[in-house]
Design a protein around this motif. Sequence first.
Motif, short mmCIF file in Angstrom:
data_model
loop_
_atom_site.label_atom_id
_atom_site.label_comp_id
_atom_site.label_asym_id
_atom_site.label_seq_id
_atom_site.Cartn_x
_atom_site.Cartn_y
_atom_site.Cartn_z
N THR A 115 29.33 -9.01 21.93
CA THR A 115 28.11 -8.65 22.92
C THR A 115 26.75 -9.30 22.16
N ALA A 116 25.79 -9.25 22.83
CA ALA A 116 24.56 -9.87 22.34
C ALA A 116 23.97 -9.09 21.66
N GLN A 117 24.09 -7.97 21.32
CA GLN A 117 23.17 -7.14 20.30
C GLN A 117 24.16 -6.44 19.44
N LEU A 118 23.43 -5.72 18.27
CA LEU A 118 24.51 -4.99 17.45
C LEU A 118 24.18 -3.29 17.83
N SER A 119 25.15 -2.47 17.89
CA SER A 119 24.80 -1.11 18.04
C SER A 119 24.69 -0.56 16.61
N LEU A 120 24.05 0.06 15.99
CA LEU A 120 23.97 0.78 14.74
C LEU A 120 23.74 2.19 14.91
N SER A 121 24.60 2.89 14.28
CA SER A 121 24.61 4.20 14.19
C SER A 121 24.61 5.08 12.96
N LEU A 122 23.66 5.76 12.37
CA LEU A 122 23.89 6.67 11.29
C LEU A 122 24.12 8.07 11.50
N PHE A 123 25.58 8.49 11.06
CA PHE A 123 25.88 10.07 11.72
C PHE A 123 25.99 10.52 10.38
N PHE A 124 25.08 11.82 10.34
CA PHE A 124 25.47 12.93 9.27
C PHE A 124 25.79 14.15 9.66
N ARG A 125 27.10 14.60 9.14
CA ARG A 125 27.71 15.61 9.52
C ARG A 125 26.63 16.95 9.11
N CYS A 126 26.75 17.84 10.10
CA CYS A 126 25.89 18.99 9.92
C CYS A 126 26.54 20.39 10.49
N ALA A 127 25.82 21.53 10.35
CA ALA A 127 26.27 22.63 10.98
C ALA A 127 26.23 22.69 12.52
N GLY A 128 26.92 23.76 12.83
CA GLY A 128 27.06 23.90 14.22
C GLY A 128 26.31 25.41 14.64
N GLN A 129 26.69 25.78 15.90
CA GLN A 129 25.85 26.71 16.55
C GLN A 129 26.00 27.93 15.88
N VAL A 168 45.93 4.65 34.93
CA VAL A 168 44.65 5.02 35.17
C VAL A 168 43.74 5.49 33.72
N ILE A 169 44.42 6.38 33.10
CA ILE A 169 43.89 6.74 31.60
C ILE A 169 44.06 5.71 30.54
N LEU A 170 44.84 4.87 30.62
CA LEU A 170 45.19 3.74 29.65
C LEU A 170 43.97 2.75 30.04
N ALA A 171 43.81 2.51 31.41
CA ALA A 171 42.52 1.48 31.54
C ALA A 171 41.09 2.28 31.31
N GLU A 172 41.05 3.44 31.36
CA GLU A 172 39.82 4.19 30.86
C GLU A 172 39.71 3.79 29.35
N MET A 173 40.79 4.07 28.56
CA MET A 173 40.70 3.90 27.28
C MET A 173 40.21 2.40 26.82
N ARG A 174 40.69 1.43 27.32
CA ARG A 174 40.00 -0.02 27.57
C ARG A 174 38.78 -0.14 27.68
N GLU A 175 38.21 0.69 27.99
CA GLU A 175 36.86 0.45 28.40
C GLU A 175 36.17 0.71 27.04
N ASP A 176 36.53 1.20 26.16
CA ASP A 176 36.02 1.40 24.77
C ASP A 176 36.74 0.65 23.85
N GLU A 177 37.43 -0.56 24.07
CA GLU A 177 38.17 -1.50 23.21
C GLU A 177 37.35 -2.74 23.31
N ASN A 178 37.63 -3.49 22.11
CA ASN A 178 37.24 -4.84 22.35
C ASN A 178 38.56 -5.70 22.51
N GLU A 179 38.49 -7.10 22.53
CA GLU A 179 39.48 -7.96 22.73
C GLU A 179 40.93 -7.73 22.05
N ALA A 180 40.52 -7.30 20.67
CA ALA A 180 41.66 -6.98 19.96
C ALA A 180 42.22 -5.57 20.00
N GLY A 181 42.00 -4.93 20.76
CA GLY A 181 42.30 -3.39 21.17
C GLY A 181 41.91 -2.22 20.21
#
Length: 451
Positions: A251-265, A136-149
């Motif tokens: 997929t039909a569109q690109l997902s673009l994300s810009l991540f900046f490391r920052c402080a915590g709580q 079940v967990i390996l199947a859950e992991m595949r939800e975030d993988e492309n055809e190449a793994g």
Amino acid sequence: MDMEAFSLAHPLTEPHYGTSQLDNGLTVVSFPMPWLHEVGVTILARSGSRFERDREAGIAHFLEHMLFKGTKRIPDPTELHTQLEALAADMNAATGPETNLYWLNVPLIHLEESLSLFAELFTEPALLGIENERQVILAEMREDENEAGENTHPFVMASGQLWKNHPLERSVLGTRETVENVEVADLHRYLQKHYRGDNMAVAFFGPVEHAHVHALAEKTLGALAAGPGEPTPPPPPMPAGPHWLAVNDPTAQLSLSLFFRCAGQQEPNRFYPTAAMRRLLDDGFASRLQAEVREKEGLVYDLWAAYSAYTDTGTLEIGASVSPENLEVLFHNLIQQLHKLRTEPAGQEEWLRLKTRWYAALGSSLDRPSELVERYVSDQLFHCVEPVTESWQRVLQLTPEQVQFQAELLLRPENLVVVLVGPNAEKHRKKLKARFSETLASWHISSPWQG
């Protein structure tokens, strides 16, 4: 409107709640909400994925799954769920980098019987059926993988650079290799090490009285072993960016994300300005990303800014789903908005709107059990989330100049990870890097403000 005068006339108040400890160190918190028609129970363990060793990667999440696989008294998980659902009870769970959360919702008349069953998951787990759950967990992991793994989750991809050589760099799910090698003995060791009284808390929401739920907690969870959990090391400095990552996905569109490391709580002088940046960018249709990029330019439908803050670190994400032909124009617009945060303090009208909405959000958070858990229950274990009234005082004292100064420190190329997922993502990554690297390199600290 003067927000300080307004908040004095309409002060935020702390929720009415009770707190106590069992002899084994377990924290018990109750939030009386007599208007509700059921009781919510949340059990929290300070045991998320950042507490795992490398060879244990994913075990906190694996254990969360396995605790639902029956108890020593009722080893058949279907029978366990049948008995709980016959009491109109529902339960679920989630694993994050710092916590495991388990929750139960049940009518008050069935609270005692259902809590007794629910607590057995932690005091008398069967941990049976590991091979089925592994699949079940390996199947859950595949939800975030492309055809190449390859992993296609932007946050997971970025984490490898944001927190390199630290448990936070990994997916909460672990790796295929570690999941395939988890054994029942490993689960027992992790359970015994982290699911201990001083390392856990239980919260009750609804038509409850504290003395009653304390007694129920003692009866059902008092058998948990006493003792604290283990410390976790702080993440090392991030390797200097910018880092440009991409993975192809049909997929039909690109997902673009810009991540900046920052402080915590744990760093309020940086946490609150970063939270303000997020609100300036994306808090309603009048906020900058929605008004300037989505409405005026019409470049995207889905556009966001998010601040993920842990105890001692975090990341500010700016992201969108975009068609390939609009990618470079969108990227240009996003870095324009970030440059504006670095160089211009917010105007009076925008700043008032931000504080008005922040005040309302703090007030309404008192109606949401999940936010009460974070602010008043998990803080019993992590000691970093301030009460609502203290948070509001921090917000009141915050100035546009402080936010601009922190933006200039944070929004720098060395703190940046750019992630692209979608069709021909690698080709688009190269184009973005070639076109915008020089612009990003020009972002340097120049502000004279030292507050």
